[in-house]
Design a protein around this motif. Sequence first.
Motif, PDB file in Angstrom:
ATOM      1  N   PHE A  75      46.602  15.757  10.971  1.00  0.00           N
ATOM      2  CA  PHE A  75      46.843  17.330  10.942  1.00  0.00           C
ATOM      3  C   PHE A  75      46.705  17.946  11.861  1.00  0.00           C
ATOM      4  O   PHE A  75      47.194  17.625  13.247  1.00  0.00           O
ATOM      5  N   THR A  76      46.588  19.128  11.930  1.00  0.00           N
ATOM      6  CA  THR A  76      47.140  20.247  13.414  1.00  0.00           C
ATOM      7  C   THR A  76      46.108  21.114  13.248  1.00  0.00           C
ATOM      8  O   THR A  76      45.162  21.249  13.022  1.00  0.00           O
ATOM      9  N   LEU A  77      45.852  21.018  14.435  1.00  0.00           N
ATOM     10  CA  LEU A  77      44.461  21.835  15.413  1.00  0.00           C
ATOM     11  C   LEU A  77      45.414  22.617  16.043  1.00  0.00           C
ATOM     12  O   LEU A  77      45.958  22.468  17.219  1.00  0.00           O
ATOM     13  N   GLU A  78      44.677  23.413  15.926  1.00  0.00           N
ATOM     14  CA  GLU A  78      44.900  25.105  16.681  1.00  0.00           C
ATOM     15  C   GLU A  78      44.240  25.709  17.246  1.00  0.00           C
ATOM     16  O   GLU A  78      42.595  25.735  16.997  1.00  0.00           O
ATOM     17  N   MET A  79      44.036  25.750  18.498  1.00  0.00           N
ATOM     18  CA  MET A  79      42.882  26.211  19.968  1.00  0.00           C
ATOM     19  C   MET A  79      43.542  27.685  19.862  1.00  0.00           C
ATOM     20  O   MET A  79      44.396  27.302  20.443  1.00  0.00           O
ATOM     21  N   MET A  80      42.209  27.875  20.453  1.00  0.00           N
ATOM     22  CA  MET A  80      42.272  29.310  21.895  1.00  0.00           C
ATOM     23  C   MET A  80      41.185  29.418  22.802  1.00  0.00           C
ATOM     24  O   MET A  80      40.224  28.435  22.301  1.00  0.00           O
ATOM     25  N   TYR A  81      41.211  29.185  24.213  1.00  0.00           N
ATOM     26  CA  TYR A  81      40.366  28.944  24.788  1.00  0.00           C
ATOM     27  C   TYR A  81      40.797  29.670  25.995  1.00  0.00           C
ATOM     28  O   TYR A  81      41.945  29.810  26.200  1.00  0.00           O
ATOM     29  N   ARG A  82      39.614  30.058  27.291  1.00  0.00           N
ATOM     30  CA  ARG A  82      39.526  30.237  28.395  1.00  0.00           C
ATOM     31  C   ARG A  82      39.832  29.646  29.336  1.00  0.00           C
ATOM     32  O   ARG A  82      38.941  28.176  29.253  1.00  0.00           O
ATOM     33  N   ALA A  83      40.267  29.568  30.212  1.00  0.00           N
ATOM     34  CA  ALA A  83      39.401  28.166  31.246  1.00  0.00           C
ATOM     35  C   ALA A  83      40.068  28.258  33.074  1.00  0.00           C
ATOM     36  O   ALA A  83      40.907  28.940  33.031  1.00  0.00           O
ATOM     37  N   THR A  84      38.899  27.666  33.958  1.00  0.00           N
ATOM     38  CA  THR A  84      39.144  27.583  34.927  1.00  0.00           C
ATOM     39  C   THR A  84      40.271  27.229  35.846  1.00  0.00           C
ATOM     40  O   THR A  84      40.565  26.364  35.562  1.00  0.00           O
ATOM     41  N   GLU A  85      40.649  27.887  37.265  1.00  0.00           N
ATOM     42  CA  GLU A  85      41.616  27.364  37.866  1.00  0.00           C
ATOM     43  C   GLU A  85      41.383  26.463  38.732  1.00  0.00           C
ATOM     44  O   GLU A  85      40.135  26.500  39.005  1.00  0.00           O
ATOM     45  N   PRO A  86      41.796  24.964  38.588  1.00  0.00           N
ATOM     46  CA  PRO A  86      42.896  24.460  37.764  1.00  0.00           C
ATOM     47  C   PRO A  86      42.755  24.201  36.686  1.00  0.00           C
ATOM     48  O   PRO A  86      41.711  23.699  36.431  1.00  0.00           O
ATOM     49  N   ALA A  87      43.244  24.633  35.861  1.00  0.00           N
ATOM     50  CA  ALA A  87      43.330  24.621  34.531  1.00  0.00           C
ATOM     51  C   ALA A  87      43.679  23.257  33.878  1.00  0.00           C
ATOM     52  O   ALA A  87      44.750  22.575  34.807  1.00  0.00           O
ATOM     53  N   PRO A  88      42.887  22.643  32.891  1.00  0.00           N
ATOM     54  CA  PRO A  88      43.499  21.691  32.506  1.00  0.00           C
ATOM     55  C   PRO A  88      44.670  21.660  31.770  1.00  0.00           C
ATOM     56  O   PRO A  88      44.936  22.253  31.061  1.00  0.00           O
TER      57      PRO A  88
END
Length: 178
Positions: A75-88
């Motif tokens: 499958f194809t997984l498309e994601m959008m997210y926000r991350a704090t630093e340090p970002a994984p």
Amino acid sequence: MDLFGLTSLSDLDALRYATQLAAYVEGFYNEEFLRITRSSVFDVTASVTVQDQRSPPGPPASEDCDAIDPLTMVFTLEMMYRATEPAPTFDDVITFPFSRNRSQQRFINIYLKEGDVSGGFQNLLCVSEIRLPEEEEGPGEPVDEPTTAPGEPGDDEPTTAPGTSAAPTVAGTGSSPV
């Protein structure tokens, strides 16, 4: 991702798998009671498109997942997210929701088996971690890698480097080839 105990999914069950996989990933990062341990990633949206199913050579001959040839979902997984630093890393964000047995069982029991009116997931025993495709050298389509960069204070929009997408999309990154 491998599904142990199943030999194939109907079109309706494959659609349920895709919808529930996206819902699970979103819930994994966004549900408030779980956010404490996953606080560096938030505001996740996900979309899954099943590309292929690779059936095992025969029906399961055991209830031991180590002895079963699995149904492999590509499958194809498309994601959008926000991350704090340090970002994984993006790869870590994709794979972490299935990195522990307890998380895998939650996906099976709550997202696939609960409310399964067709019965397509009733024989599902185990799922694997999400395996990312091996990077191939040579010609091919470049994949935009998500990046983080500091934004203006109060800027809630994802920030990307030139040549990347504001909605990190990784074509094929969620696929699990045999």
